[in-house]
Design an enzyme around this catalytic site. Structure first.
Site, short mmCIF file in Angstrom:
data_model
loop_
_atom_site.label_atom_id
_atom_site.label_comp_id
_atom_site.label_asym_id
_atom_site.label_seq_id
_atom_site.Cartn_x
_atom_site.Cartn_y
_atom_site.Cartn_z
N GLY A 1 14.41 -47.66 -21.95
CA GLY A 1 14.33 -49.07 -22.24
C GLY A 1 15.69 -49.71 -22.01
O GLY A 1 16.15 -49.80 -20.88
N GLY B 1 7.77 -41.63 -15.39
CA GLY B 1 9.17 -41.21 -15.52
C GLY B 1 9.34 -39.93 -16.32
O GLY B 1 10.08 -39.03 -15.93
N GLY C 1 6.43 -38.25 -17.90
CA GLY C 1 5.23 -37.43 -17.68
C GLY C 1 5.29 -36.65 -16.38
O GLY C 1 4.68 -35.58 -16.26
N ALA D 1 -7.60 -41.42 -16.48
CA ALA D 1 -7.74 -40.29 -17.42
C ALA D 1 -8.94 -40.49 -18.36
O ALA D 1 -9.58 -39.53 -18.77
CB ALA D 1 -6.45 -40.11 -18.23
N THR E 1 0.19 -40.46 -20.40
CA THR E 1 0.07 -41.84 -19.93
C THR E 1 0.87 -42.70 -20.90
O THR E 1 1.19 -42.26 -22.02
CB THR E 1 -1.40 -42.31 -19.95
N HIS F 1 1.65 -45.67 -25.50
CA HIS F 1 2.39 -46.31 -26.59
C HIS F 1 2.37 -47.83 -26.42
O HIS F 1 2.57 -48.57 -27.36
CB HIS F 1 3.84 -45.82 -26.62
N LEU G 1 -4.05 -48.29 -18.16
CA LEU G 1 -5.12 -48.96 -17.41
C LEU G 1 -6.48 -48.68 -18.04
O LEU G 1 -6.91 -47.53 -18.12
CB LEU G 1 -5.12 -48.49 -15.95
N CYS H 1 19.85 -26.21 -21.95
CA CYS H 1 18.92 -25.14 -22.31
C CYS H 1 18.86 -25.07 -23.82
O CYS H 1 19.81 -25.43 -24.50
CB CYS H 1 19.34 -23.79 -21.71
N GLY I 1 14.42 -43.43 -29.46
CA GLY I 1 13.17 -42.71 -29.26
C GLY I 1 11.94 -43.51 -29.65
O GLY I 1 11.05 -43.73 -28.84
N1 LIG Z 1 7.62 -37.56 -27.56
C1 LIG Z 1 8.46 -37.51 -26.58
O1 LIG Z 1 9.50 -36.86 -26.65
C2 LIG Z 1 8.16 -38.24 -25.36
C3 LIG Z 1 8.92 -37.97 -24.26
C4 LIG Z 1 8.63 -38.65 -23.13
C5 LIG Z 1 7.63 -39.57 -23.08
N2 LIG Z 1 6.89 -39.83 -24.16
C6 LIG Z 1 5.80 -40.79 -24.08
O2 LIG Z 1 5.02 -40.43 -22.96
C7 LIG Z 1 4.52 -41.60 -22.32
C8 LIG Z 1 4.85 -41.60 -20.84
O3 LIG Z 1 6.21 -41.89 -20.61
P1 LIG Z 1 6.68 -42.23 -19.14
O4 LIG Z 1 8.14 -42.54 -19.22
O5 LIG Z 1 6.23 -41.16 -18.22
O6 LIG Z 1 5.87 -43.59 -18.83
P2 LIG Z 1 5.63 -44.31 -17.42
O7 LIG Z 1 5.24 -45.70 -17.78
O8 LIG Z 1 6.75 -44.07 -16.51
O9 LIG Z 1 4.37 -43.52 -16.84
C9 LIG Z 1 3.05 -43.68 -17.33
C10 LIG Z 1 2.07 -43.23 -16.27
O10 LIG Z 1 0.75 -43.33 -16.80
C11 LIG Z 1 -0.10 -43.80 -15.76
N3 LIG Z 1 -1.31 -44.36 -16.37
C12 LIG Z 1 -1.45 -45.50 -17.07
N4 LIG Z 1 -2.71 -45.65 -17.49
C13 LIG Z 1 -3.41 -44.58 -17.04
C14 LIG Z 1 -4.76 -44.16 -17.15
N5 LIG Z 1 -5.66 -44.88 -17.83
N6 LIG Z 1 -5.11 -43.01 -16.56
C15 LIG Z 1 -4.22 -42.27 -15.86
N7 LIG Z 1 -2.93 -42.62 -15.72
C16 LIG Z 1 -2.52 -43.76 -16.32
C17 LIG Z 1 0.75 -44.77 -15.01
O11 LIG Z 1 0.26 -44.99 -13.69
C18 LIG Z 1 2.12 -44.09 -15.01
O12 LIG Z 1 2.31 -43.27 -13.89
C19 LIG Z 1 5.12 -42.77 -23.09
O13 LIG Z 1 4.15 -43.25 -24.00
C20 LIG Z 1 6.30 -42.18 -23.79
O14 LIG Z 1 6.60 -42.89 -24.98
C21 LIG Z 1 7.13 -39.17 -25.31
#
Ligand SMILES: NC(=O)c1ccc[n+]([C@@H]2O[C@H](COP(=O)([O-])OP(=O)(O)OC[C@H]3O[C@@H](n4cnc5c(N)ncnc54)[C@H](O)[C@@H]3O)[C@@H](O)[C@H]2O)c1
Ligand SMILES: NC(=O)c1ccc[n+]([C@@H]2O[C@H](COP(=O)([O-])OP(=O)(O)OC[C@H]3O[C@@H](n4cnc5c(N)ncnc54)[C@H](O)[C@@H]3O)[C@@H](O)[C@H]2O)c1
Lengths: 548, 548
Positions: free
Chosen positions: B46, B169, B171, B236, B257, B260, B266, B402, B484
């Protein structure tokens, strides 16, 4: 539960004076002379505790007894949770009390966690082991009135009359603080036993028979520039407007009735006798009535202000309640921190204090003498110390509080350390302060209310304060949440450094007592206050954004 | 705004390597190879920033250039506010970022203060100068799947099929993390460009033409115990139920996805093409539709769980949204922290990392070799390092991450320090970690979700962590709020210690890298977890409440 009292004398119960200082100050906080409810480990301020429970207390003292000079004990809300190897310059104890993540920072969640045995309320100096009894309140009140005097009355309250309400636990310090500043005080309380108690303890001089009598006594003393405190039995919501209407010659008006809790403020339509029954019968109706009476009192306070008096809110939230009851102009007068205390904070001034670990009052007498010699030009100090010697009854280990600023605290601390080394003092001294200090608290309803730049809620400063004290050689350092104004409303830090007479302690004392008030100086410079500029100039305080 | 890149080589631009380490890591966080929006000082996550504004950045680097080895710079939300004399064992930099008093800890107040120029969002490793690019995400995801393998599949994902959503990013690290653990992954994303990008970067192996094709590829690879990652284009919320209905042989299910934020998910009734237009036209309706689709997806996930699969929430809050949309059983499966990460945290394990201040990849190669030699029995490490060497493209200063635990980190750190001393490494190494670590974070929606004793919201632990690192010789220490999971929702601490090859640095490294993971061990013991008991036993971690 068992009676606790700090060890006295020069024999160690630990492996060194740094550890011994922590042990004795923990014990001292629970001394029945010092603590309000020692059996429940409650020191002061509602439920402010020194240890989570008795098992934790035992583990704390047991751990301190064997803690080495390069080890550090970690304390999580009154319970020791770790012992780690650090180094000689590191604190011997690190404490974090009552801290909660923001969205959970409310009394309900706190009480739930407390019930589970997972936390305790640390208040300010309760959980950080540097409470010294009511001397702190007396001196803070003295300092506030001294600041009023400085700002408005040429440095003394001689020749002025102060009107205030409330002679309770905290408010009872007002008459003495006013007379210590040379002034005359009229103090109104509904409870005759409170008036009697203050007279008995020599905090209040006399009780007037009537309002006319009070004005007569007050004007006589004022004209003779003679200090005098006068108790008046009555409801402040009746007495304040009456005095205004009579055109009483009041110069300063404030209030310390317990307005923060409407059930603890007596409304006009009730008497002392039916207070308890009435509020139990109908708490909501009682609170509404109390608020309405507060509005009447605050309206009179604003009337005095319009007539030229110096008027301020003394931290009991009476303006908020009066406004809630419909008095729109309630915020016409300021809170005491922005009005008087902040200019002191901006210079790194705040409630410095020390305790004689020997237990010997002679050690405090010697330090009193030393500070009087060190700071001949500090007028409020010169007035305070002799008065304190005369009026303050020690509770627990003999201790002294006085407001010192940047450039003064380190000098005093080093002198004390030298006096330990030379044997002028019979044992080491623990040097600390309240958390209500210049650079150690974020509290938007009190210490950081109405900051010039709007930074009231920014909590980076107290955290940096704790970190830099840890990095400077403090003996124990604490980070607390919720002291003074309640859970969710403040974050603040404490420090204590033990002057044990060693060269190392001398260096630690010098750095801690420079950097700690230094946080107050830079915090206020950053917020746009100018009162600290002279300090910055004189001592070369470094502000990176200004260097090129 | 100007391009920033860390100094390389052995020539100092400061008065010592401790200061130089801070300078280079600050610069490195803003390297265009590392930072997402370097012009705005935004590093990642962000608006996670490394400095408040460019004037502050200049003052930070200017101050570091002249900072002495016994001085400490204080940084308040990305702006240097003080320089104080401390001592050699003290950190050179102390930082506090984004901290607010509880009742004001919300995005609105934060944004207001940010607008006023009084604060910045520090995220976790952005404002504490130890972000190392996407390697961190890859390794964290690898470690999570390794933990799944350990708990459920005899230590390897070979012979298993994982189903997940989202190739964004964060995922996008999932397919590679699964194959690095020996498994097969089916990864669903609605956006063809995301799938293409992951294949281009070799994070994803192939794209399937259809669901049947995907299952065919997956089962073949699984039966041959051959790692393979397969992209599937689709929603999904449609693909997950379809696979469930087909009886696809899925062993593990999760999702990343961007659930959050309902506007970034989508819904079934929309296509990629009208996504942006639809959510702008009617954001409220769009969000409701997204939530309803999430409920469909989560229902399928629960279906897989009932059929015997290992299912977990990967921190995108999809359970909460599905529940809000009316799917009552959404919380049937756990979050990834309580399920897999917490047992590691309980042993002091977490995202340890280091960067070669020389800029020379050979230095990382040498440290890789050293850790492989030091910990022959650490299987996930033995698997990770060679894979990382092959797959990870360095961003900015070469670095390695690591997961190491209590008793390992200090050994690695001391070895690195010896390698600097002996010249095996061409320059010092900065050793740090994420704030998402075993004893450094309170975050009830993620790291401290569902703690065994209910202590999720207790924030004393990260504060003690920062204090003890400050007291142990860390080179810089930070306390942050809101990383976070957002403002109001977390408090966490960071530390970095520079191994400069000196004997003093060796002692600092030893203490910091023992005490820092030690906080994780004692925090989890205190909460009733037993996974750390072996560590306590083996290394003699001291728990005061247990000593008699
Ligand atoms: N707990 C953790 O440590 C942690 C770490 C990383 C990310 N996250 C969470 O994971 C999620 C993903 O993060 P990101 O940075 O990859 O986000 P991002 O926005 O870069 O990627 C999200 C992806 O989901 C896809 N998407 C959206 N709707 C969809 C659907 N209905 N079906 C299939 N694909 C769909 C988008 O096309 C995109 O490629 C976020 O909610 C983030 O908060 C949590
Ligand atoms: N800002 C600060 O630093 C600070 C410091 C101390 C106290 N306070 C505030 O000051 C207030 C007083 O504290 P305390 O510990 O003395 O409380 P307390 O309850 O011990 O005393 C309150 C007194 O007010 C009297 N009183 C109640 N209603 C009255 C009325 N209508 N008219 C006249 N007297 C009335 C009571 O009889 C009692 O003696 C509290 O609200 C407290 O929060 C603020």
């Amino acid at each position: 539960p068992r009676p606790v009292r700090a060890h006295r004398g020069t024999q160690l119960h630990t492996l060194g004076w740094q550890q011994e200082g922590a042990l004795r100050m923990l014990q001292n906080n629970l001394d029945p002379e010092v603590a309000e409810h020692p059996d429940e480990l409650v020191v002061y301020g509602g439920t402010g505790k020194a240890a989570r429970d008795w098992a934790s207390f035992d583990a704390l003292t047991r751990t301190l007894a064997t803690l080495k000079g390069d080890e550090t004990m970690l304390v999580q809300s009154g319970r020791p949770v770790g012992i780690m190897q650090t180094h000689e310059w590191a604190p011997r104890v690190l404490l974090a009390n009552s801290n909660l993540v923001g969205d959970w920072a409310n009394w309900d969640e706190f009480r739930r966690l407390e019930q589970l045995g997972l936390t305790m309320y640390g208040q300010m100096t309760a959980g950080s082991w540097i409470y010294i009894g009511t001397q702190g309140i007396l001196q803070g009140t003295f300092e506030t009135f001294a600041a009023v005097a400085t700002q408005r009355f040429n440095g003394t309250l001689a020749g002025t009359i102060t009107l205030t309400g409330g002679l309770g636990g905290m408010g009872g310090a007002q008459p003495l603080a006013v007379t210590m500043n040379g002034g005359v005080a009229i103090c109104v309380d509904v409870d005759p036993s409170r008036i009697a108690r203050r007279i008995e303890h020599r905090y209040l001089d006399v009780q007037a028979d009537s309002l006319d009598h009070a004005i007569e006594l007050a004007t006589q003393a004022r004209d003779a520039r003679r200090p005098l405190s006068i108790g008046v039995l009555g409801n402040a919501a009746a007495v304040f407007p009456a005095l205004l209407k009579m055109g009483a010659p009041i110069d300063i008006v404030t209030d310390q009735t317990s307005a923060h809790d409407p059930l603890a403020y007596l409304p006009l339509e009730h008497t002392m006798d039916d207070w308890h029954a009435a509020r139990e019968r109908d708490p909501i109706g009682f609170a509404a009535a109390a608020r309405a009476s507060m509005a009447v009192q605050v309206e009179a306070m604003v009337g005095f202000q319009r007539a030229g008096a110096e008027v301020f809110d003394y931290g009991n939230n009476i303006r908020t309640e009066a406004k809630a009851a419909g008095f729109a102009d309630a915020f016409s007068f300021p809170g005491f921190v922005p009005a008087y205390i902040r200019p002191l904070f901006a210079q790194g001034k705040g409630p410095f204090r020390w305790a004689a670990l020997s237990g010997d009052p002679a050690d405090i007498a010697a330090t009193d003498k030393a500070v009087l010699e060190l700071f001949p030009e500090n007028e409020s100090l010169q007035r305070w110390i002799p008065l304190a010697q005369e009026r303050v009854h020690f509770q627990g280990l003999p201790a002294r509080i006085c407001w010192l600023g940047y450039g003064e605290r380190d000098v005093a601390g080093e002198r004390f350390n030298d006096m330990v080394a030379s044997g002028e003092l019979s044992a080491p001294v623990a040097i600390g302060r309240d958390h209500l200090d210049s650079g150690s608290v974020a509290s938007p309803y009190r210490e950081t209310e109405a900051m010039k730049d709007g930074s009231d809620a920014i909590a980076d400063w107290p955290l940096l304060n704790a970190l830099v004290n840890t990095a400077s050689g403090a003996t124990w350092v604490s980070i607390h949440h919720g002291g003074g104004v309640g859970i969710g409303r403040s974050i603040h830090a404490g420090q204590v450094v033990v002057a044990d007479g060693s060269a190392l302690a001398g260096q630690k004392v010098q750095r801690v007592l420079t950097n700690d008030p230094g946080m107050g100086v830079i915090r206020h410079i950053d917020a746009g206050y100018t009162e600290g500029e002279a300090v910055v100039e004189q001592y070369g305080v470094r502000i990176p954004m200004r260097e090129h």
